[in-house]
Structures are given as C-alpha cells and as structure tokens.
Design a protein around this motif. Structure first.
Motif, PDB file in Angstrom:
ATOM      1  N   THR A 131     -35.256  13.044  -4.179  1.00  0.00           N
ATOM      2  CA  THR A 131     -35.915  12.698  -2.920  1.00  0.00           C
ATOM      3  C   THR A 131     -37.207  13.481  -2.687  1.00  0.00           C
ATOM      4  N   ASP A 132     -37.507  14.420  -3.576  1.00  0.00           N
ATOM      5  CA  ASP A 132     -38.722  15.240  -3.365  1.00  0.00           C
ATOM      6  C   ASP A 132     -39.976  14.522  -3.842  1.00  0.00           C
ATOM      7  N   ASN A 133     -41.089  15.176  -3.600  1.00  0.00           N
ATOM      8  CA  ASN A 133     -42.388  14.778  -4.175  1.00  0.00           C
ATOM      9  C   ASN A 133     -42.868  13.398  -3.745  1.00  0.00           C
ATOM     10  N   ASN A 134     -42.580  13.016  -2.517  1.00  0.00           N
ATOM     11  CA  ASN A 134     -43.118  11.733  -2.075  1.00  0.00           C
ATOM     12  C   ASN A 134     -44.634  11.766  -1.946  1.00  0.00           C
ATOM     13  N   ASP A 135     -45.150  12.947  -1.640  1.00  0.00           N
ATOM     14  CA  ASP A 135     -46.591  13.036  -1.420  1.00  0.00           C
ATOM     15  C   ASP A 135     -47.321  13.295  -2.725  1.00  0.00           C
ATOM     16  N   GLU A 190     -39.320  11.468 -11.986  1.00  0.00           N
ATOM     17  CA  GLU A 190     -38.809  11.616 -10.622  1.00  0.00           C
ATOM     18  C   GLU A 190     -37.440  10.962 -10.530  1.00  0.00           C
TER      19      GLU A 190
END
Lengths: 480, 1092
Positions: free
Chosen positions: A190-194, A187
């Motif tokens: 800013t994506d894939n926080n969930d 990572e």
C-alpha cells in the motif's frame, strides 16, 4: 423402567460420541480451518521456489505486454484510429469512438486502461528484477542475467508505449516537457502511491539505459522460431532502439543501431543473431506463418490464449466492421495501386472497405510489434533525414518491391530529402496499416492529426494531441 | 416411591452429565463447543412430571363433544385433558372426542397449538361443544433470536416479525421479495422485472461500502448462502428462491447489535431468521394451496413510430450536415432514414416492445400434510411453481420437497430433522438488467427501445432481419447498426441457471438436568448450480465464434456445526435467569468448473454436448473456501418480569482476514423496563389507556468480515498462458493486517399498548457507527498493482434513524373487522471518513463504463455524480453544462473543421466537460420508507390492501439518456418537443445525428436526475372463505378462494420505469442508477387454499 433408562443412556452415549467426533473435527482443527491455502493461486513467497516458476514469471511479464488493453490489441488500435486511415462506423465508445474522435478525457476508459496495463507490465518486470536479486540461486547466474535483461526490455517497451501516448513528443522541446512517473521498483503493497513525473527526456534516458543493458545480456536467439518471435533476444532490442531513436529524432543513432542488423548491401538479412529478413510474400506473415524471421517481436495468440471481443484487432477491423478504411486516407491514395500485394489484405462491401490483416476466425492472429520491414524503413528515414538519399531509397524500394515488384517511385517522390522522407512516411502508412504506428509517426514529426469523417483535425498545440493522464492516477498520486 | 424415582432420574442424569463431561473433556474443544438456545422443547419436562403423578378416580361420567375453530370448522388433534390428572385424549378427524371424567366438578382443558387454551366445567353436560380462538398474542409473543427464542417481554433488542401466512400466496419467486413494507427498518427494493432477481435488502441502511450489505439469512438455525452465488452474468439466480415461501412459519428480522451480536461478524447488515413449519399433534392435516396468474410489464416508454422516427432522425442527419459546414458537400447525406414496405405495400412500423415483452402466465401449487402424536410430529410439503416473466423466454420453475420431523426419543432427548430438497431452473435471455450489464450489446430491454421501427423483425419468408455483419438489417436506412436483432436473439440463444440444492439439519436436544439442556445441530446447505449458455452461429454474440456453448458447474457447499448449553432457572421467586454458551463452526467450500465450446459443426446442434471444433476452459473456474469458528454466550436476566437485561457475546474467527487479525470480539448489552408491570403504574389512571409500556435500550458492537474474496488478505500470483507458455504473474496485492469492520450500535425504544393492547406502538431510535471499513483502497495505477487497489481497514460512516410502527384493531364489530399496520423508518446515512483528505470512491455502472456515483466524506454512500446541466440554450438549441468553475458552456455534436464542440455561450472555445467538472447530483439512498398494511373482513370476505412507500432519494434516470440518444437509435416520444427554432424554450436539445452526449447517454447529467419518492399498492387481495358447513362429509375442512393483484399501481413523479430500479443490483457504491433495465411487472393471480 430400567430398560428404558439404559436404552436412553446408550442412545445418549452414542450421541455424545457423535458430538465428540464432530467437536474434534471442528474445534481442534480450528487453526487449519481458519488458515486455508488458495488452491488456484500461489502466495507471493512461493513464486521464486523453482526455476520453472521463475521462467513462468518471465513469461508473465510478456503476458502483461500482451494484455488486450495494451499490445494485444487496444494499444495499436488506438494508435491507428487517432490517425486518418480509418472511419468509425458505429459510434461506440467501447471500441474507441472517443479516441478516434479526440474526445478522450482524463476520465475516459481508454485513458486509464492503457495507462494501468502498461504500468502493470512494468511492475511485473520490476518484480522479476527485484526478486531475482534476492533469489539469486534459483537459476544460473547466466540465466538470471538474461531474465533481468528481458525484464528491462519489457520495461523499456512499456515505458515507450506510455511516453508516446501521454507525453509531449520528444522533438517538441528535446524532452523538456513533463512526462510520466518512472517506477523502477516492484510494488506489492500500500506504500509509495506518490511519485512525481519525470521529464520526457528522463523517461527516454531510462528506456535507452534499459535497452542498452538488455542488449549485452540477452542471448542471440532461442531454439525455436516461436521463442524468437515472442521473447526478446539481442536483435529485438536493437530493432526497438531504432524505433526509439527515430522517435527522438536522433537519426545518427538510428543508423548506428540499424547497421547492426541491416547489412550494407542487399539482400537485407541480419548477419548476427536471428537472421531477420523480409519474407518474399508480405501476406505470409499475417496469413500463414506468424513466426518468420521478419516478425522480430509479436504478441502470440493460441487456442487457449487470445484476445477477443472489443479489444481484438480482428474484431474491430474485420469481424465486426467497427472501422472502415477512410477513402480519403492511405486506402484511396494513388501511391497505393491495386497491383500492390498489401492491397489484397482489404475487402470491400456496401458499407466500405475493411482491413483483413487480422482475419483468423478465432482471433488467433499474432499481433506484430516489431517487424524487420520497420527496421528497414526506420533506417531509410534516418538516412534520408541525414542526407543519405541513396541508402534511403534503396531501403524504401526493398519494402515496396516486395509487395509490388514493378512499382516505380516517381522521381519527384525520391529526389529530395524532404520528398523522400514524405515518401517513406507514406510507405509506412501502407506497410504498417493497422499495426499501430500511424499516430506516433505524426506526433514524432510534430505533424497535425488530419481530420477524417466527422472527426476534426488536431494541431500539435491542442491538448487533444496527446492522451490525458487518467483521473485515477491524479487522485491517488499526490506528487504528480 | 415417587420421590425415589425422581431422585434416581436426577442422579442418573447427573451421572450421564459427568460422563458426558469426561468424554468431552478429552479434548478442550467440546466444553467450548456445546451450544444452543433456550430450548423450545422444554415442555418435555412437564409431560414426564405428569406421568409421575398418581391419580385415583372415584366415579366416572362419559362426556362426548366436538371442538371447532373460530370459523366453525372442526378441529382434529386438539388435546382434551382432565384438569389435574393424566387423563387425556385428542379429537378425531371430525373434531370429536369422548372422555371419561370422575364427576361433575371436573374441568376439561382444551389445548391446541396456536390457539388459546380453554377450560370448561363439565357440570351437567354430557355433550360439550367448544370453540377455540387463535392466540394471536401467543404467536406474536415468541421472538426467535440467535440460537434460541425469547418471549417478547424478555426481548430487549430490536426485531421485526413477519408471519409466513402473509408471504405464501404472493406471486414471487422468493420470500424476500414479499417482505417489502412488512417490517420496520427493512427496505426491500426490486431492482427489475427479471424473474428471481435478488431484491436489494437493506436493514437500517447501507452498513458497509465494499462488503455485502445483504443480511445474514438463517434457516432453521443454519446460515445459508445468499447473493448471486451462481456467478451467472446472464441469468438471475437468487438462492433464496430455493425455499418455498409456503413452508415458512415465520420470518424474524434482528436489527440491533444487541440482538445480532450473537452472530458476531456476520450480522452487521442484520439477520433474517427463517423458521419453517412443523407438524402439530393430532390427525394429519392436509393443505393444498395454489394460484395462477398473469404478468405484464408496466410503465414501458412510449416510443416513436416509424414515421416519427424517420422524421426525427433525418432532421438530425440534416442538422449534422449543416453544423459540420457541409451544407454544400454532396458527399455528406441530408437524410439517411427511409421507409421499408411490406409485400402488401404497407409501410413497416415494427413495435419492438411487443417483440420482446409478453404476458407471462404462471402457476404455483403447494401441498403439505402435517400431524403427529405427542412423541412424533411431522410436516411434509411439496411445491411446484412455474412462472413466466414479462420478457419472452424468461421462466422460473421450482420443484421442492420438505420434510420436517420432531421426535421425542426419550423423556429427555428430542430429535429434530429438517430436509429441504429443491430444484429450480431459471431461464432468461440476456436482459441487461443484472449488475454490470447495463451497456450490453445483447441487453434485450435496451434493444427493444433503440431498434429502428422502420425495419422488420422478420422477413416475409420467416427469416430474421439481419445484416451481413451480424447486426439488425437496417432496411432502406443508409446507416448501419451495431446492435443485434432482439427477436433473433430471443429465438436463437438460450441461457439458464439451475440449482439442485439440499438444505438439511439434524438437531439433538438433551435435557441434562433440571433447567439445563444441551443442543447439537448439524446442518448442510449444499447446492450445485449448472449454468448453461448457448449462443447460435446464426445471429448474435455467438456469430463470430461460429456458435458457442458455455457450461459451468458450480458447487456451493457449506456445513455448520453448533453446540449449545442452555440453562434457564429461577433464583428465589423473582430472579429469572437464562444462560447460553455455545460453539459454532461453519465452513464454506465453493468451486466451479466448466468450458466453452466454439465452432458449431452444424446448426442442428443447440447444446454443449453437440459437435464443436474447439474447446477452452470457462472463465469462471475457481476454487475457494472460508470458515468461521466461534464461541458465544448469552445471559438473560429479569427481575419479576419487570426489569430485563441481556448480554450477548461472540468471539469470531474468520479465515478470510489477515493472519494476525482472524479473531474478533463482539457483543452487546440490552435492558428493558416493563413500566406497566409496576404497581404504581397499574394503580394510576393512565393504565386504562396505555395498557402496557415497555422501555428498552441496547448497545452493541458487531463486526463485518464478509469479504467476497476469501483470500483477500494474501498477496497472490496466478498462472495463465503467454501463447502456449505457462506464466505466473502478480494478481493480487494483499494486506496481512486486514481485519474486521466494526459497527457500534445504540438502540433506544419503547413498546406501548393502548386500550388493552388493541393498539400497539413501537418506536425505536438507533445510531449505528461503522468504522474500520474494509475498502478497496485505490492505489496509484502507476504502481501496477492488479486492479489498482488493495483491501484495507480505513474509513467510517454512520446510519441513524427512527423506526415507528403502529398496529391496531381498528374495528371489530359483528361481522366486520379492520386490522391495520403502519410502519415508517427514517434513516440517515453519512460517510465520515475515507482514506485521507479529499479521498473518494468513484462508483461506475456496468464495470467501468460510466461514472455514476461517488462516495465522499460528508455525504451518503454512493451519491449520484455527474455533470450539471442548465437546460437548453434557446438561441441555438444546444445543451448547456456548468463546468467546475461555475461557467456555462454549451455543446454541439457537429462543428466545422477547426471549430470547438464546446463553447461558452458567447462562442469562445471552452474546455470539454469531463469528470473533473462533475458534481454530486443527489442522495441515492432512501431516507424514509415503510408500509401500510390493512386487512378487512366482512362475514366470509377478506380484503387485504398493502402499500409500500419510500423516498427522500434521487435516481439517475440513465434510461432517459438512452431514450433520447441521437445516434441511429429510436427515441421516446419526448424528443418530439426538441428545439427547432431560435427562441424556443424546451428541455430537449436540437437533434444532431450521433449526439450521445447532450441527453446523458455518454455520461450522467443532472437533467436526468429525478426524485424517487413513491407509494405503491404492493398487493391487493380479495378472498372468500366458504362456510365449512357446506362441505359435509367431503373431507374438506376449509376452502378459501382469492384474487390478488401484485404491484397494482405506483404513485410517483418519477418519469422512468420504476423508482425501485437499480441496474447495479446490490452494489453498495452505485445505488439509484436506472440504465436500460427491464421494468417491473404487474401480476394478477387467482388462488385457492383448501384444507382437509
């Protein structure tokens, strides 16, 4: 008058030249001016440019493990102080008071820093795995495979650190409890926080998958003792697998793995790969040589790379006397007589007894992560639990007699499987005091955490039995 | 002849201009790169015009005379001109002049900068005596704006002005500390009493969340470095302390977007323009200004003495034993605190406050001389300031020189140079008052309050009282301390930060053709900071390393090049127009290097240069750079001095932003209507009362791209070591789309004068909407992103408010006058959007030690956050908390094994209070603030009384938590009212040893949140000006002596040390937290100003 004008003209001319020069300097170099390159950091697209940089990234993953908040100090410290061996002397939450006292909550520093540093190490491993898949021509295919295997080892070890802290013990319900998010891709944005939690069993499955893959791709050893101690080779993975399987209660698997590096009869010296063996003097590995064959995997310290201050084990246990040895803990236990060489790594003064395993004045003691002694005791415990008392006792004695040659275990301590298991657990408390194994030894056996000093005992049913997932994760990861 | 000469000149200039244009058009750069403000030097032209006039005389009379100022002192250097001619002279050192006039009808014109010019008809007089009066209006009439000046009439934005005069005698280290209460819309808070700590400056509220809310500071046209540039975590170092307050002519503060937009992206927090003094035509004038004073800490807590300490702590020890079910366990002590005795048998009772605090003695000397001819004017000054703080070993020393020169090279070229060299040395112990240090083990203020009073600071043999484990020796007490002996820390350790700095600029002004001028300015602000720390092996943080020295050298280098072209002219009779176009480049290059040496060879060595066993690189090594490149323009227009309009525009390029987002367009428009200039108004009766009325309105859009991280948009890897192997590891998650924060500001106001402007009122409403906030958006920690955050443009907030100022000459009768100024600002800050539903930014005090603030949608930035408490349970003396479900739970530090510390009031086990139970506890940002400044004069006496006030906000008095902490720490006498018997109503819980939670020392509680409203008598001064007649021929022309008290008193209900305190300094998201800081001092000074 003419003179004046021509003088002033020439002045003006000079000024305009100056102006022109400065104008050139500025405006025309505007693009360059506004796009400066950092001189002390590399941009992400340059880190796979050379074999040296790739190797540096591999070392970078280990550096992630070595964070002061993780295996460099704080993690083994938290594992130990949650147990019963130490008394907190100074009530300082920066040196683990609330972990010792079981008052860690989801907002506590230690709950967050342990979590984030483990995941940072995981991410660095994921980035190496992902990056090498794309930049597959920088180093040889063989080296690439070995680096990927090292990355998987790092990832597995970091997940093991996490799941034993933040997940319910596997043995409670065969891993059916909710665990932690499994992140297997690098990572950077800013994506894939969930990311939802995987179950404890799924996390262990991933750890074993990584370790099994790493085992076959890793070299048998490296040219130097330092590398053999600080980077993963085949036996490192095997040693870790004995620990993971023991934690899961899969004793047969522990034995299978242990047999790969523990011969059937004494002397116990690994027959393949690095020739791991106990050192004749237990103090050697802490005081004179950090890279003997007993130290399977350790966090190296060097003059320009060490952990100091409130995460340093030497600072906590020795230098600043944050934790004294609990007289009601193993230190005061009759099974640990003064004749034991391991007791020389304790000093006492008017305020109590202090562990001196980490005694280097400049905090340059390596922090042991996996020792051959542990493999022997892992094997011993699994053997005892599976009814092979002879094997168990033989391995147990190997460890004890190295430190206390004349010690004789009372017959009652080794005569039944239950007694032997307890004796082995007790031996682990002596052998690995201050090395970060204690509270997991309690948790994996579903034992209550005993009270000590003013800190209460904690039963497996209480929420304090494990660490809470930190608030920062809860608030940004909506899939949790 | 005259005409042809003029024609030639114009032609020549035109040629020069075209040549100039040709040269510069070799590159496209210059036309876009020439700049500067409406020239203040335009008066060069009338002089040359005059010289062209050809005047003949018919007769001649010798006139002599003398010119004096309003105090009766003679004025040298006053120009005396014969009206309508070129005949002129200047007064000599004694204010005397001799001039030859043609006849008795001649009129003499007396002119002196800053004074109203005066015309005198010669008549029969042979001896003329003239008194000039200062032109207050003239001084106030000029508004310094970006890249130039405007008259107050023309100016339609919003600005405040503070004269240098009101700052120069203040016992402060930097001028910004002296601005408190002096300007509407400007809030200045002094976060602690440590010398040279940068104040918290907020112009119209907090205008960003993650970026600096510090205004842009421009000195003589050069934006300079601000903030704690030294990166020194131990010693405060305010770069503005490098400017001698006595050199400042004026401070102009630009507040609305229409005025600040010309600074584009750097102006979102306002702009402070400093103009330094310059020489005036005439004989050299010399001023010597000096003051000396003493400083003491005020509002220190009342601590327990040794006897009270032992009694309370033993009670706590016993309570702990009882509550933990160890009543019959002999192994658990019933008392742990016992007296120590001096050799003479007396009981030890150490006053640790006295060990740490002192009376600081300070002195400040400035001398300047200035003067000049019509062609060359100079101002030279030097300053020596040595100030001691209220904490022992805290010291600030400044040595400075300044040289300002103006030179009229030819009739159309003017040169100007300003050079300021400064050396300032800040020395300080670790005070724990700087951002991030609130919980430091070495924090002197904290140690002074928590150290046990029943042990000595120094033993009888003079050695310091230390345990064998590098902590304060605990004497007969049977508990150990993990804290150092503060007296030993002060004696053995040293920390300093020293600046060597040159700020200079060189300006060329060229009048190209009539009304068109070119301005070139090249400025540098280069400073070297040497940070030094020495920590002895004997005691304290250097002990483990066997003694430690850490030195680093920081270079902060910035250059600025500005070109402007200015046109000012008339179209017809009534259309006045001025145009400005410019190009500005500024580059910052910062770096630092240094190393740490450990393992001192011998205690003889006390410096880095001594002998040590080891060396390793310092942690502060870095290299960084950023640049701005901008084009800008301004158009000002007025019709008949009645209708005014100004348009500002700037296109900014900022290197710190994402690759496609480097440029941003900003601008503003403002308009004004001088209602009172209209005939119908003049004719109406109202004009007799309301003598002047100007209405103004503006709208603008400015940006903010002042990211502290110059490479914040990039994804980066940094190298370190794994043992001895080099590594690279992911160190920063970047965002290539990182762009500007934008703030859109609307401003409506009026300037009204009453009674012939004896009373002036200005009132302004503003609305500032900020969006695209650059936030360090939290990333799920499980992603493993370094710092768990990435900079993104997301979120919005506003600041809305009203500013009101009134200035009046209340009394001006005979020998007595009273001038007053009152200003008031109301500001409402609210966050309107963050990163998605439910998102919030948690603010922590001292890096991540304690969650004290929260930034949440619908509330002001950085609201106080913590656990809600509900007093003390009278039944058992336990602190009652309210959990997220609204239930009352109580806490007992000690419980028997198996019992829960947290219970409901009926005894059932309750879950522990944690962050999830926290609530917003109050707004931490002042909603109103201002000042009330008065000057009284009676005969030769002057009295200044200046108040500041602020309020509407709350403070988390975390220091109270320290003062009531029930570990082995000493307490304030408040704990004497602790709970002891069932049924007792008190706000202090039962004392239980080890209890850090019940009083808010572990996490913040609402019990400690207090209102911060206050009124402070900031300065009161009484001066006496000696009558000049007494000096005779001594050469002294004026002498004033004064006494002053700074921070005289505070009226507040706040029970902590000072409601201005902010332990997190200038940090936007964690305001209003008081935690273990050094309080402010009160300073008494005596000063003298002498003019020669």
């Amino acid at each position: 008058m003419k003179n004046i004008i021509s003088n002033s003209f020439s002045t003006l001319f000079k000024i305009s030249c100056l102006t022109l020069g400065l104008g050139l300097l500025s405006a025309c170099n505007e693009k360059e001016l506004l796009n400066p390159l950092p001189e002390t950091s590399l941009q992400a697209d340059q880190v796979f440019a050379t074999p040296t940089r790739v190797l540096a990234q591999v070392n970078g993953m280990y550096k992630g493990l070595k964070s002061g908040n993780l295996l460099g100090g704080r993690y083994p410290m938290l594992q130990d102080i949650r147990g019963e061996e130490f008394l907190n002397r100074l009530n300082n939450i920066f040196t683990g008071f609330d972990a010792w006292n079981h008052t860690i909550n989801s907002g506590s520093n230690d709950a967050l820093t342990t979590w984030s540093s483990a995941y940072a190490a995981i991410n660095s491993a994921n980035l190496v795995i992902d990056g090498l898949a794309v930049h597959n021509d920088v180093v040889s295919a063989e080296t690439t495979a070995a680096y990927v295997a090292e990355a998987k080892f790092v990832r597995a070890l970091a997940y093991y650190c996490l799941i034993t802290f933040y997940g319910q013990p596997y043995q409670k319900d065969a891993g059916a409890s909710p665990g932690i998010p499994l992140r297997l891709n690098g990572e950077t944005g800013t994506d894939n926080n969930d990311k939802a939690k995987s179950s404890v069993a799924e996390v262990y499955a991933q750890i074993l998958k990584d370790l099994n893959e790493a085992e076959t791709a890793l070299p048998l050893g490296y040219p130097t003792a330092v590398l053999n101690t600080t980077r993963a080779h085949r036996n490192t993975v095997i040693a870790l697998k004995t620990r993971v399987y023991l934690t899961m209660g899969l004793n047969d698997m522990v034995i299978t793995e242990a047999k790969k590096i523990v011969p059937a009869a004494m002397p116990f010296i690994a027959a393949t790969g690095v020739a791991h063996a106990l050192q004749p003097q237990v103090t050697t590995i802490f005081q004179s040589s950090y890279t003997t064959t007993e130290s399977i995997f350790s966090m190296p310290m060097a003059a320009l790379d060490y952990v100091s201050g409130q995460s340093s084990l030497g600072y906590e246990y020795n230098n600043n006397q944050e934790y004294s040895l609990n007289p009601a803990g193993i230190y005061g236990n009759a099974a640990w007589p003064a004749t034991d060489a391991r007791k020389t790594m304790v000093r006492t003064n008017t305020t109590g007894a202090y562990l001196t395993k980490y005694q280097h004045a400049l905090f340059l003691d390596y922090v042991p992560v996996l020792r051959y002694a542990e493999v022997l005791l892992n094997y011993a415990e699994a053997a005892a639990k599976t009814g092979d008392l002879n094997k168990g006792v033989e391995l147990l004695r190997a460890v004890r007699k190295r430190a206390d040659a004349n010690y004789v275990f009372p017959a009652a301590a080794v005569s039944s499987a239950t007694a032997l298991v307890n004796t082995i657990l007790l031996e682990r408390r002596i052998e690995f005091l201050g090395e970060g194994l204690r509270s997991n030894d309690l948790l994996r056996n579903l034992l209550p955490i005993p009270a000590k000093g003013t800190a209460p005992g904690i039963s497996p049913a209480q929420p304090e039995y494990i660490f809470p997932i930190p608030n920062a994760e809860i608030s940004s990861n909506h899939a949790l | 002849m005259k005409k042809s000469l003029l024609y030639d000149r114009v032609k020549n200039r035109a040629w020069r201009l075209s040549k100039f244009g040709t040269l510069t058009s070799l590159t496209i750069c210059l036309l876009s790169s020439t700049t500067s403000g409406r020239s203040v030097y335009a008066n060069a032209i009338p002089v040359s015009k005059n010289s062209l006039k050809n005047v003949r005389f018919t007769a001649s009379i010798n006139i002599s005379g003398v010119v004096k100022d309003e105090t009766g002192a003679t004025l040298p250097g006053v120009s005396v001109k014969l009206k309508g001619s070129t005949i002129a002279t200047v007064t000599d050192i004694n204010g005397k002049f001799v001039i030859v006039v043609p006849d008795e009808q001649a009129t003499l014109v007396f002119g002196y900068m800053g004074y109203l010019s005066k015309e005198v008809l010669v008549g029969k007089q042979k001896m003329v005596e003239v008194s000039l009066v200062p032109d207050a209006k003239l001084l106030n009439d000029v508004v310094v704006v970006g890249y130039g000046t405007q008259t107050k009439a023309e100016f339609t934005g919003s600005a405040s002005r503070v004269s240098g005069e009101s700052l120069k005698d203040m016992p402060v280290q930097s001028f910004d500390q002296g601005l408190a209460g002096k300007a509407t819309g400007v809030s200045i808070a002094q976060p602690n009493g440590v010398l040279n700590n940068p104040p918290v400056i907020r112009i119209r509220g907090v205008n960003s969340i993650s970026l600096s809310s510090y205004p842009l500071i421009v000195v003589d046209g050069i934006p300079i470095n601000t903030g704690n540039s030294a990166g020194n975590a131990q010693v405060a170092n305010n770069p503005l302390g490098d400017i001698n307050p006595a050199d400042i002519e004026s401070v102009n503060i630009l507040k609305d977007a229409a005025s600040t937009a010309i600074y584009g992206s750097r102006a979102a927090a306002g702009v402070i323009l400093i103009t330094t003094k310059s020489g005036k035509t005439g004989k050299a004038k010399v001023n010597y200004e000096a003051w000396a004073g003493i400083t003491n800490a005020v509002r220190l807590p009342q601590l327990l003495n040794a006897e009270q300490f032992m009694s309370i702590k033993n009670e706590a020890t016993l309570n702990s034993k009882l509550l933990s079910g160890n009543e019959n366990n002999a192994a658990v002590p019933s008392a742990s605190f016992f007296p120590s005795y001096h050799a003479d048998g007396s009981m030890v009772d150490t006053d640790w406050l006295a060990e740490v605090y002192q009376t600081g003695v300070s002195q400040n000397h400035s001398i300047n001389f200035s003067g000049g001819t019509e062609a060359t004017k100079y101002y030279f000054s030097t300053n020596y300031s040595k100030q001691e703080g209220l904490i022992k070993t805290n010291e600030f020393t400044r040595k400075a020189v300044r040289f300002n020169l103006d030179h009229q090279l030819t009739s159309f070229i003017k040169l100007k140079a300003n050079v300021n060299y400064n050396n300032s040395l800040n020395a300080s112990p670790q005070t724990g008052s700087l951002e991030g240090n609130a919980f430091g083990l070495t924090s002197i203020a904290r140690l002074a309050t928590l150290s046990a009073p029943n042990v000595v600071a120094q033993n009888a043999d003079g050695t310091y009282n230390m345990s064998n484990s590098n902590t304060l020796g605990m004497g007969a007490n049977t508990v150990s301390s993990n804290f150092y002996n503060p007296s030993a820390l002060l004696a053995y350790n040293r920390y300093s930060s020293e600046n060597d700095r040159i700020i200079g600029n060189f300006v060329v002004d060229v009048d190209l053709i009539k009304n068109l001028s070119y301005h070139l300015s090249y400025g540098v602000d280069r400073f070297k900071i040497e940070n030094k720390a020495f920590e002895s092996a004997q005691h304290g943080p250097g002990n483990a390393a066997g003694g430690r020295a850490n030195n680093s050298s920081v270079l902060i280098d910035n250059w600025n090049l500005t070109h402007t072209l200015t046109y000012a002219g008339k179209i017809g009779e009534k259309n006045n127009l001025s145009l400005l176009a410019g190009y500005d480049v500024q580059k910052f290059k910062n770096s630092a290097w240094g190393a740490q040496r450990t393992g001192l060879a011998d205690s003889f060595y006390e410096h880095y240069e001594g002998s040590f066993q080891n060396i390793e690189p310092g942690t502060a090594n870095f290299r960084s750079e950023k640049a701005f490149a901008s084009m800008f323009g301004r158009l000002s227009y007025d019709y008949d001095k009645k209708y005014f309009a100004t348009i500002n525009y700037r296109r900014d390029g900022n290197s710190a932003l994402g690759s496609g987002k480097k440029y941003g367009d900003f601008g503003g428009i403002s308009g004004g209507w001088a209602l009172s200039a209209e005939d119908f108004y003049q004719d109406s009766g109202i004009a007799d009362v309301m003598s002047s009325v100007k209405l103004r309105a503006s709208w603008g859009r400015v940006g903010n791209g002042n990211i502290a991280n110059n490479f914040g948009s990039l994804s980066l890897y940094t190298s370190s070591l794994y043992g001895t192997a080099p590594t690279f590891a992911f160190s920063q998650g970047g965002n290539p789309d990182l762009g500007w924060e934008t703030s859109k500001q609307t401003n409506v106001g009026a300037d009204i004068g009453f009674f012939n402007d004896r009373v002036t009122v200005d009132v302004t409403y503003y609305n500032n909407n900020v969006d695209g906030l650059i936030l360090n958006v939290p990333q799920s920690p499980s992603k493993g992103i370094p710092g768990n955050a990435i900079l993104q443009n997301i979120g919005a907030m506003y600041n809305r408010g009203i500013e009101f100022g009134i200035s009046a000459q209340v009394i001006n009768k005979g020998d007595f006058s009273w001038n007053t100024n009152f200003n008031y600002t109301y500001n409402k800050n609210q966050v309107t959007d963050l990163f998605g539903a439910g998102s919030e930014i948690v603010g922590t005090t001292a890096t991540a030690s304690e969650t004290t603030n929260i930034t949440r949608v619908g509330y002001p930035v950085g609201s106080l956050y913590g656990a809600v408490t509900d007093g003390v349970n009278p039944v058992n003396g336990q602190r009652i908390f309210i959990n997220a479900a609204g239930e009352r739970v109580q806490y007992s530090q000690s419980v028997a094994s198996g019992q829960s510390r947290w219970t409901y009031l009926d005894g059932r086990t309750a879950a522990a209070i944690n962050v999830n139970d926290y609530q917003i506890l109050g707004n931490a940002l002042p909603t109103f603030y201002g000042g009330f400044n008065n000057t009284f004069k009676y005969k030769n006496f002057d009295l200044g009384v200046n108040f500041t006030y602020s309020g509407g906000n709350y403070i988390q008095n975390g220091t109270k938590g320290t003062w009531r902490d029930q570990r082995f720490w000493n307490n304030s006498t408040e704990v004497l009212t602790r709970w002891t018997t069932p049924g007792q109503e008190t706000d202090i819980p039962r004392v239980v040893l080890g209890d850090l939670l019940s009083n808010g020392s572990s996490f913040p509680i609402s019990e400690n949140v207090e209102k911060a409203d206050f009124i402070r008598l900031q300065t009161a001064s009484l001066g006496y000006r000696f009558s000049p007649t007494i000096f005779g021929k001594s050469g002294i022309s004026s002498l004033r002596i004064y006494g002053q008290v700074y921070n005289a008193f505070l009226i507040t209900n706040y029970t902590g040390q000072d409601p201005d305190i902010s332990v997190n300094g200038n940090n936007n998201t964690t305001p209003g937290v008081d935690k273990n800081s050094v309080p402010q001092g009160r300073t008494f000074t005596f000063g003298v100003n002498i003019g020669f």
